[in-house]
Write an enzyme that holds these catalytic residues in place. Structure first.
Site, PDB file in Angstrom:
ATOM      1  N   LYS A   8      -8.216  13.916   4.295  1.00 47.40           N
ATOM      2  CA  LYS A   8      -7.281  12.583   4.560  1.00 47.40           C
ATOM      3  C   LYS A   8      -6.516  12.919   5.459  1.00 47.40           C
ATOM      4  CE  LYS A   8      -6.356  14.029  -0.059  1.00 47.40           C
ATOM      5  NZ  LYS A   8      -6.686  12.638  -0.845  1.00 47.40           N
ATOM      6  N   ARG A   9      -5.411  11.869   5.635  1.00 43.77           N
ATOM      7  CA  ARG A   9      -4.532  12.310   6.794  1.00 43.77           C
ATOM      8  C   ARG A   9      -3.590  13.418   6.271  1.00 43.77           C
ATOM      9  NH1 ARG A   9      -3.917   8.502  11.117  1.00 43.77           N
ATOM     10  NH2 ARG A   9      -2.051   9.441  11.559  1.00 43.77           N
ATOM     11  N   THR A  59      -8.713   6.540  -2.078  1.00 43.73           N
ATOM     12  CA  THR A  59      -9.787   5.869  -2.356  1.00 43.73           C
ATOM     13  C   THR A  59     -10.927   6.886  -2.126  1.00 43.73           C
ATOM     14  OG1 THR A  59      -9.922   5.149   0.080  1.00 43.73           O
ATOM     15  CG2 THR A  59      -9.431   3.325  -1.739  1.00 43.73           C
ATOM     16  N   LYS A  64     -14.653   8.069  -4.070  1.00 48.93           N
ATOM     17  CA  LYS A  64     -15.981   8.424  -3.292  1.00 48.93           C
ATOM     18  C   LYS A  64     -16.526  10.002  -3.773  1.00 48.93           C
ATOM     19  CE  LYS A  64     -13.898   5.879   0.445  1.00 48.93           C
ATOM     20  NZ  LYS A  64     -13.203   5.897   1.867  1.00 48.93           N
ATOM     21  N   HIS A 123       0.835  -1.244   0.014  1.00 54.75           N
ATOM     22  CA  HIS A 123      -0.121   0.002   0.024  1.00 54.75           C
ATOM     23  C   HIS A 123       0.788   1.261   0.032  1.00 54.75           C
ATOM     24  CE1 HIS A 123      -4.169  -1.869   0.884  1.00 54.75           C
ATOM     25  NE2 HIS A 123      -3.165  -2.867   1.458  1.00 54.75           N
ATOM     26  N   LYS A 168       0.844  14.434   0.490  1.00 57.97           N
ATOM     27  CA  LYS A 168      -0.523  14.714   0.049  1.00 57.97           C
ATOM     28  C   LYS A 168      -0.861  16.131  -0.101  1.00 57.97           C
ATOM     29  CE  LYS A 168      -2.411  10.753   2.766  1.00 57.97           C
ATOM     30  NZ  LYS A 168      -3.158  10.004   1.855  1.00 57.97           N
TER      31      LYS A 168
HETATM   32  C1  26V Z   1       2.540   1.847   8.507  1.00 52.90           C
HETATM   33  C2  26V Z   1       2.702   1.756   9.755  1.00 52.90           C
HETATM   34  C3  26V Z   1       3.895   1.895  10.253  1.00 52.90           C
HETATM   35  C4  26V Z   1       3.736   1.559  11.861  1.00 52.90           C
HETATM   36  C5  26V Z   1       2.649   2.073  12.540  1.00 52.90           C
HETATM   37  C6  26V Z   1       1.300   1.719  12.135  1.00 52.90           C
HETATM   38  C7  26V Z   1       1.156   1.892  10.581  1.00 52.90           C
HETATM   39  C8  26V Z   1       0.103   1.937   9.773  1.00 52.90           C
HETATM   40  C9  26V Z   1       0.098   1.974   8.512  1.00 52.90           C
HETATM   41  C10 26V Z   1       1.352   2.010   7.770  1.00 52.90           C
HETATM   42  C11 26V Z   1       1.255   1.960   6.282  1.00 52.90           C
HETATM   43  C12 26V Z   1       0.126   2.922   5.601  1.00 52.90           C
HETATM   44  C13 26V Z   1      -0.085   2.517   4.421  1.00 52.90           C
HETATM   45  C14 26V Z   1      -1.364   3.019   3.785  1.00 52.90           C
HETATM   46  O1  26V Z   1      -2.356   3.482   4.353  1.00 52.90           O
HETATM   47  N1  26V Z   1      -1.415   3.214   2.520  1.00 52.90           N
HETATM   48  C15 26V Z   1      -2.424   3.630   1.837  1.00 52.90           C
HETATM   49  O2  26V Z   1      -3.400   2.597   1.336  1.00 52.90           O
HETATM   50  C16 26V Z   1      -4.724   2.812   0.855  1.00 52.90           C
HETATM   51  C17 26V Z   1      -5.323   1.675   0.469  1.00 52.90           C
HETATM   52  O3  26V Z   1      -4.751   0.847  -0.486  1.00 52.90           O
HETATM   53  C18 26V Z   1      -4.222   3.839  -0.432  1.00 52.90           C
HETATM   54  O4  26V Z   1      -5.538   4.291  -0.993  1.00 52.90           O
HETATM   55  C19 26V Z   1      -3.737   5.138  -0.046  1.00 52.90           C
HETATM   56  O5  26V Z   1      -3.045   5.494  -1.446  1.00 52.90           O
HETATM   57  C20 26V Z   1      -2.379   4.688   0.719  1.00 52.90           C
HETATM   58  O6  26V Z   1      -1.556   5.574   1.258  1.00 52.90           O
END
Ligand code: 26V
Length: 797
Positions: free
Chosen positions: A534-535, A642, A646, A353, A540
């Site tokens: 978004k975050r 995503t 929407k 992701h 972004k």
């Molecule tokens: C990494 C970590 C690292 C440690 C702590 C907790 C944590 C939580 C999440 C992540 C990775 C985040 C990756 C993510 O959210 N990617 C998003 O995924 C969406 C669904 O595929 C996508 O639409 C977004 O573009 C993408 O940023």
């Protein structure tokens, strides 16, 4: 659902029965919470039958099952979702009304289940709903965090985090399963007993299951979301308790519960925390034990596991699933390592992701060796096995490098398929992070462009537009979103466009009322509602948006007599608590809002709003009321997005870069119905090599110079004029995300938006064309892709 749908009278009786016998309340004294619980239980009762029958069919037909492993499930609220999928929304409203209660208010009373950070967690939730809709035998496995994503407040414009507490009230949708428990070990040592490795954990906790049924559209099928809570192996130390040392007596319990206490709020920076590693293993081990127990209850030969089981890893967070499965097959079933590794590979799939280097998980071999000594051995053996199979493999393909375990490489090597989440992202996965592994394993990387569930993101969130769609093309689009194409002939029908405009307007009026209530600001429903939710992340580029907003404000002030198109700029989103730059950007947006919103010179034609605590429910409110969707990430950085889907579905055209799924959205809605700007991914890579790129861009744009000057002199922070000097220094000297370089192009696209807006009919046609042409982005389509290309599973419906 059963053949006879309940009437409002039936439901009213069920509500009263639960109020009386489940909640022990008299209707005369029931609170809104009580009514919500009673209705939720009454609806939950109706899910049980399809839930049981789905299980019967799955066992009876010996169907292959999908297990979706994710550290995050961003579900949001369930009451309205369930009532809609059961076809009982209106019946529920009627039943409650007869009891003197308002369904809308009861729905609002439910806290969001915020067990996720953002896109990755919300995708898991959409997938669960789609799998239930299509009758895919599936189970989601996650952690039942006691506290979900933190709540955000603003104090003097700055983000303040407070703990989220969704379980303070009872969660009516779940069934506790005290009998479904597994022991999860940590630490200790590994001994050799006659050639057999035996792990002796020195710590352990118990994982106990909590099941939430997820019902699909029309209530024909329901799957389980199984969330694990950590509990102690021994409740408390009775000797210490009897000796009067109550705090120490409760210590083991407190320690165990820490594991499922709180969701990690950091979605990019490597956590590097032992607790996070323990959470990941806690989920993986309980899930794998549960999967194997279920498999063994119906099947003898463990070698056939992949014929009956597919396990999908949502990012690398559950990447220990491979080592855990292999550990059990080797250490408990006595399989040869090689055979166990082959079984694991046939069962596992991994979804990537993100390409952001700081988000790619790595753990030191020391930490894994300490927390999971047997898994560290297995990871070493997997790496050696891979090296032996590919003697010329480039060093970067190794799982273990510089005393670190690279979870991406681990997940890749233990999976038969690896997928990206948009066409562009998948190509970048092949060309960048996993280029060498891709060369060794051609065909392993596949694309599955993300999607969203149309039930929540159109039917539930936008009843006005849903009704118009149904009036125009009939029903059936809810489970077959491609049918929206049937709107195409109506795009040139003035009557249809008027109705489309009226639906949008009603949503904007409703949003304006909410904003008035919550924030005290008055919004003009004739203005462009321009939304970025978004975050908050540098890539972004909320910063690009607010800088351009400052530019617009400045020009409005300079020519107040001009006929400006009114704009409402809405931002929403949280910053990771430790992400200082993101927090500065939030503060800047709030500071700008304070100045702009109070400026009489612009006569209310520009507003900047940042409602606090953006979450799924807020998205449901904002998206249907939006006119313009801000998808402005630096090209190559947003894996998919995503939210972009929407907005398009709800008739808000995109202003965006060629990044993530924006590319595919533009291909489908047409270039005329998308405001494109900015560098492409290859141009971004080239631009970074230009020394001084930011300075050059700033020097080329007078507009941007003025904006930066206003910031430098403290125009938005008169009480502390230097407040944004750090941000400015970043922009001039370390503009990694190319805000300066894309500024002029973005501002030009915004002026195109203004002129397009002046053509009312043209705009409506564009908005409606977005709705008509994005059926592809249904998560039903995405799931079909996984079923065919990765899971080899067939739907039972
Ligand atoms: C990494 C970590 C690292 C440690 C702590 C907790 C944590 C939580 C999440 C992540 C990775 C985040 C990756 C993510 O959210 N990617 C998003 O995924 C969406 C669904 O595929 C996508 O639409 C977004 O573009 C993408 O940023």
């Amino acid at each position: 659902m059963s053949a006879t749908a309940p009437t409002a009278d039936d439901l009213q009786a069920a509500i009263l029965r639960h109020l009386t016998f489940t909640l022990g309340k008299d209707a005369a004294h029931a609170s809104r919470y009580d009514w919500r619980m009673a209705l939720s239980y009454a609806l939950r009762d109706l899910i049980v039958e399809p839930w049981f029958s789905a299980t019967r069919v799955t066992y009876g037909e010996d169907r292959k099952r999908v297990y979706y492993l994710s550290l995050e499930f961003l579900i949001g609220r369930l009451l309205e979702d369930v009532s809609i999928n059961l076809g009982l929304r209106d019946v529920s409203a009627k039943a409650l009304a007869a009891l003197g209660q308002d369904l809308g208010a009861v729905i609002e009373d439910e806290p969001d289940a915020a067990l996720g950070n953002g896109g990755l967690g919300r995708l898991a939730a959409c997938f669960m709903e789609s799998m239930a809709t299509m009758g895919v035998p599936a189970m989601g496995y996650g952690i039942r965090y006691e506290h979900g994503l933190f709540r955000q407040r603003f104090e003097a414009g700055q983000q303040v985090e407070t703990p989220e507490d969704w379980l303070k009230q009872k969660h009516p949708w779940e069934f506790e399963r005290p009998e479904v428990v597994y022991e999860i070990g940590f630490k200790g040592h590994v001994s050799d007993e006659g050639g057999r490795r035996v792990w002796h954990p020195s710590e352990s906790v118990v994982a106990s299951a909590h099941d939430t049924p997820i019902v699909g559209w029309q209530g024909r099928w329901a799957n389980t979301l199984r969330l694990w809570a950590a509990t102690p192996t021994t409740m408390f130390d009775l000797d210490r308790f009897n000796a009067g040392d109550y705090a120490a007596a409760a210590e083991p319990e407190a320690l165990a519960r820490t594991i499922s206490r709180v969701l990690y709020p950091d979605d990019t920076t490597e956590a590097g925390k032992e607790l996070r590693l323990k959470q990941e293993y806690f989920l993986v081990s309980s899930a794998v034990q549960d999967i194997l127990r279920r498999y063994r209850s119906g099947h003898g030969d463990i070698r056939k596991l992949a014929d009956h089981v597919a396990i999908q890893m949502n990012d690398t967070h559950p990447a220990l699933a491979g080592p855990e499965l292999i550990r059990i097959l080797v250490d408990h079933d006595g399989l040869a390592f090689d055979e166990a590794a082959r079984i694991a590979e046939a069962v596992l799939g991994y979804t990537n992701h993100t390409l952001l280097p700081e988000a790619l998980e790595r753990w030191t071999t020391w930490m894994i060796g300490n927390v999971l000594p047997r898994h560290m051995e297995i990871i070493g053996a997997l790496d050696a096995r891979h090296a032996a199979a590919h003697p010329c493999r480039p060093p970067g393909t190794a799982i273990i490098e510089n005393d670190q375990v690279k979870m991406g490489e681990l997940a890749f090597i233990t999976s038969h398929k690896v997928n990206g989440v948009s066409a562009l992202h998948t190509e970048l996965v092949k060309d960048t992070v996993f280029a060498d592994l891709h060369a060794l394993h051609p065909g392993r990387i596949v694309n599955q462009t993300n999607g969203i569930t149309p039930r929540r993101w159109l039917k539930l969130a936008n009843p006005a537009l849903s009704a118009l769609v149904t009036d125009t093309i009939g029903d059936g689009w809810e489970a077959d979103l491609d049918r929206l194409e049937a709107l195409e002939p109506h795009l040139d029908d003035a009557g249809f466009l008027d109705a489309y405009g009226a639906a949008k307007r009603s949503n904007k009026v409703a949003l304006a009322a909410w904003v008035k209530d919550e924030m005290g600001e008055t919004l003009d429903p004739e203005a462009i509602f321009d939304v970025q939710i978004k975050r908050v992340h540098e890539y972004k580029r909320q910063l690009l948006n607010i800088l351009e907003t400052i530019g617009l404000w400045h020009r409005m002030r300079a020519a107040p007599q001009d006929d400006w198109v009114p704009r409402v700029k809405i931002f929403g989103g949280k910053a990771a608590p430790g992400y200082a730059v993101a927090k500065q950007i939030i503060r800047l947006i709030n500071d700008v809002g304070r100045v702009v919103n109070a400026d009489p010179a612009i006569k209310g034609r520009l507003k900047v709003l940042y409602p606090a605590n953006y979450n799924v429910s807020m998205a449901e409110r904002l998206i249907p009321a939006s006119d313009l969707s801000e998808q402005i990430s630096t090209a190559g950085k947003e894996a998919s997005g995503t939210g972009n889907m929407k907005f398009a579905l709800n008739g808000a055209p995109t202003i965006g870069t060629l990044d993530g799924a924006n590319v595919e959205i533009r291909d489908r809605v047409g270039a005329d119905n998308f405001f494109l700007f900015g560098m492409t991914a290859p141009e971004v890579v080239a631009r970074r090599n230009v020394p001084d790129h930011a300075r050059q861009a700033i020097e080329a744009s007078e507009d941007l110079q003025v904006v930066l000057q206003l910031l430098a002199e403290g125009r938005f922070s008169p009480e502390e004029p230097e407040r944004y000097h750090g941000l400015l220094d970043q922009l001039w000297n370390h503009d990694h995300f190319l805000v300066a370089s894309d500024y002029a192009s973005y501002a030009a696209a915004q002026r195109e938006v203004d002129s397009a807006w002046r053509d009312r009919a043209g705009w409506l046609r564009m908005a409606a064309a977005n709705t008509a042409r994005v059926g592809f982005f249904s998560s039903d389509r995405t799931i079909r892709g996984y079923m065919k290309d990765i899971w080899s599973v067939k739907a039972a419906l």
